[in-house]
Design an enzyme around this catalytic site. Structure first.
Site, PDB file in Angstrom:
ATOM      1  N   ASP A  28     -21.810  -2.404  37.891  1.00 20.17           N
ATOM      2  CA  ASP A  28     -22.012  -1.570  38.859  1.00 20.17           C
ATOM      3  C   ASP A  28     -21.670  -0.089  38.165  1.00 20.17           C
ATOM      4  O   ASP A  28     -20.935  -0.095  36.900  1.00 20.17           O
ATOM      5  CB  ASP A  28     -20.883  -1.573  39.907  1.00 20.17           C
ATOM      6  CG  ASP A  28     -21.061  -0.413  40.847  1.00 20.17           C
ATOM      7  OD1 ASP A  28     -22.208  -0.224  41.296  1.00 20.17           O
ATOM      8  OD2 ASP A  28     -20.085   0.054  41.255  1.00 20.17           O
ATOM      9  N   SER A  29     -21.827   1.129  38.529  1.00 16.98           N
ATOM     10  CA  SER A  29     -21.681   2.385  38.043  1.00 16.98           C
ATOM     11  C   SER A  29     -20.105   2.894  38.042  1.00 16.98           C
ATOM     12  O   SER A  29     -19.703   3.534  37.506  1.00 16.98           O
ATOM     13  CB  SER A  29     -22.306   3.365  38.919  1.00 16.98           C
ATOM     14  OG  SER A  29     -22.045   3.304  40.186  1.00 16.98           O
TER      15      SER A  29
ATOM     16  N   CYS B  70     -24.886  -2.313  41.969  1.00 14.74           N
ATOM     17  CA  CYS B  70     -25.286  -1.025  42.189  1.00 14.74           C
ATOM     18  C   CYS B  70     -26.574  -0.688  42.778  1.00 14.74           C
ATOM     19  O   CYS B  70     -27.555  -1.251  42.003  1.00 14.74           O
ATOM     20  CB  CYS B  70     -25.035  -0.039  40.786  1.00 14.74           C
ATOM     21  SG  CYS B  70     -25.285   1.547  41.141  1.00 14.74           S
TER      22      CYS B  70
ATOM     23  N   GLU C 246     -14.112   6.146  47.265  1.00 12.75           N
ATOM     24  CA  GLU C 246     -12.974   6.081  45.961  1.00 12.75           C
ATOM     25  C   GLU C 246     -11.845   6.507  45.863  1.00 12.75           C
ATOM     26  O   GLU C 246     -11.045   6.144  45.354  1.00 12.75           O
ATOM     27  CB  GLU C 246     -13.968   6.870  44.771  1.00 12.75           C
ATOM     28  CG  GLU C 246     -15.311   6.320  44.459  1.00 12.75           C
ATOM     29  CD  GLU C 246     -15.236   5.667  43.165  1.00 12.75           C
ATOM     30  OE1 GLU C 246     -14.388   5.956  42.169  1.00 12.75           O
ATOM     31  OE2 GLU C 246     -16.133   4.851  42.990  1.00 12.75           O
TER      32      GLU C 246
ATOM     33  N   CYS D 111     -25.538   0.785  49.576  1.00  9.84           N
ATOM     34  CA  CYS D 111     -24.380   1.497  48.472  1.00  9.84           C
ATOM     35  C   CYS D 111     -23.426   0.474  48.585  1.00  9.84           C
ATOM     36  O   CYS D 111     -22.840   0.041  49.552  1.00  9.84           O
ATOM     37  CB  CYS D 111     -24.111   2.729  48.726  1.00  9.84           C
ATOM     38  SG  CYS D 111     -22.893   3.599  47.617  1.00  9.84           S
TER      39      CYS D 111
ATOM     40  N   HIS E 239     -20.186   1.196  48.070  1.00  8.60           N
ATOM     41  CA  HIS E 239     -19.196   1.373  49.056  1.00  8.60           C
ATOM     42  C   HIS E 239     -19.226   1.180  50.195  1.00  8.60           C
ATOM     43  O   HIS E 239     -18.186   1.238  50.963  1.00  8.60           O
ATOM     44  CB  HIS E 239     -18.916   2.865  48.323  1.00  8.60           C
ATOM     45  CG  HIS E 239     -18.506   3.338  46.943  1.00  8.60           C
ATOM     46  ND1 HIS E 239     -19.393   2.801  46.041  1.00  8.60           N
ATOM     47  CD2 HIS E 239     -17.473   3.786  46.226  1.00  8.60           C
ATOM     48  CE1 HIS E 239     -19.005   3.259  44.833  1.00  8.60           C
ATOM     49  NE2 HIS E 239     -17.562   3.862  44.979  1.00  8.60           N
TER      50      HIS E 239
HETATM   51  N1  DGL Z   1     -22.667   2.108  42.904  1.00  9.91           N
HETATM   52  C1  DGL Z   1     -23.555   3.179  43.686  1.00  9.91           C
HETATM   53  C2  DGL Z   1     -24.565   2.565  44.350  1.00  9.91           C
HETATM   54  O1  DGL Z   1     -24.559   1.666  44.992  1.00  9.91           O
HETATM   55  C3  DGL Z   1     -22.698   4.037  44.237  1.00  9.91           C
HETATM   56  C4  DGL Z   1     -22.006   4.868  43.569  1.00  9.91           C
HETATM   57  C5  DGL Z   1     -22.758   5.646  42.409  1.00  9.91           C
HETATM   58  O2  DGL Z   1     -23.586   6.788  43.147  1.00  9.91           O
HETATM   59  O3  DGL Z   1     -22.823   5.527  41.414  1.00  9.91           O
HETATM   60  O4  DGL Z   1     -25.509   3.154  44.580  1.00  9.91           O
END
Ligand code: DGL
Length: 253
Positions: free
Chosen positions: A7-8, A70, A150, A180, A182
């Site tokens: 993930d990012s 992600c 976050e 997403c 989150h």
């Molecule tokens: N993990 C990213 C997503 O699911 C969200 C956070 C980001 O923008 O890196 O798109």
């Protein structure tokens, strides 16, 4: 079976939680690129470049499959990752579309897709759903939810202010795709805003997809979780302890 989860940042823990809940894997190696999060506001070339670097990181581990938690990476870099990897790479968008098709047979339902700028701009969900015959689709970037989650900001007044900012024009939403990592953390509040609408969550969708498409026998023992971050690994550990709750494995590195 051993999985890598990319993930990012920390958000992919919402996908890890579903994997742990269903005991899909014996070992999970998680890598969050916390030094460079968010990806969702970046352009395609940048996201592809960062994702291929992450693939190099996972080469240090003996994993059988790489899961891209992600949505932004799944939207922009999945083909490049698949082309370069020697193991299967699974993103969350195809599973999300399948999960919706399984749950929603009525093609006239009003479906809302919320995600980052990258995910929404890629139109991947929209294209997949239109091909499946779904007609009433609305896509919306709701990037502000990411830093709020976050930061652990779940204050009702702030959330409701964001909901009315983003959602005030929307009427009669019946299904929402949480596109997403989150957003599952505020799933109940979003669904309540839309009068208890149905939601599609990447973690649950990928579990169904993995069980359908790979020969996976559910692990009988508790999963081992190894957590890595490109910045502030302690924060990732703390977030994992908080977000994973009862599913936070005792067995670590
Ligand atoms: N993990 C990213 C997503 O699911 C969200 C956070 C980001 O923008 O890196 O798109």
């Amino acid at each position: 079976m051993r999985a890598g989860v990319f993930d990012s940042g920390v958000g992919g823990l919402s996908v890890v939680k579903s994997l742990l809940e269903h005991r899909i894997f014996e070992d999970i190696v998680y890598y969050g690129d916390t030094a460079r999060v968010p990806y969702g506001a970046k352009d395609k070339n940048t996201i592809v470049g960062f994702s291929l670097e992450a693939l190099e990181f996972f080469k240090n581990f003996d994993i059988d499959i790489l899961i891209i938690a992600c949505n932004s990476v799944s939207a922009y870099a999945i083909e490049e990752l698949k082309a370069k990897a020697s193991i299967p790479v699974v993103g969350v968008i195809e599973p999300g579309i399948r999960a919706l098709k399984n749950k929603v047979q009525d093609k006239q339902k009003n479906i809302l897709i919320i995600g980052t700028k990258a995910t929404i701009a890629s139109k991947k969900y929209e294209i997949g759903l239109r091909e499946g015959g779904y007609k009433n689709l609305t896509s919306l970037e709701t990037g502000l939810f990411v830093p709020m989650i976050e930061e652990g900001i779940f204050d009702e007044n702030i959330l409701q202010a964001c909901f009315s900012y983003y959602f005030k024009e929307l009427k009669n939403i019946e299904v929402i795709i949480l596109a997403c990592t989150h957003f599952p953390l505020i799933k109940n509040k979003i669904c309540k805003y839309f009068n208890g609408c149905l939601s599609i969550h990447s973690g649950e969708a990928i579990v169904e997809y993995l069980l359908e498409n790979f020969k996976i026998e559910k692990s009988k023992k508790e999963t081992t979780l190894k957590l890595f971050a490109s910045d502030n690994p302690k924060k990732l550990e703390q977030t994992a302890a908080k977000w994973l709750g009862d599913f936070y494995p005792k067995k670590r590195k």
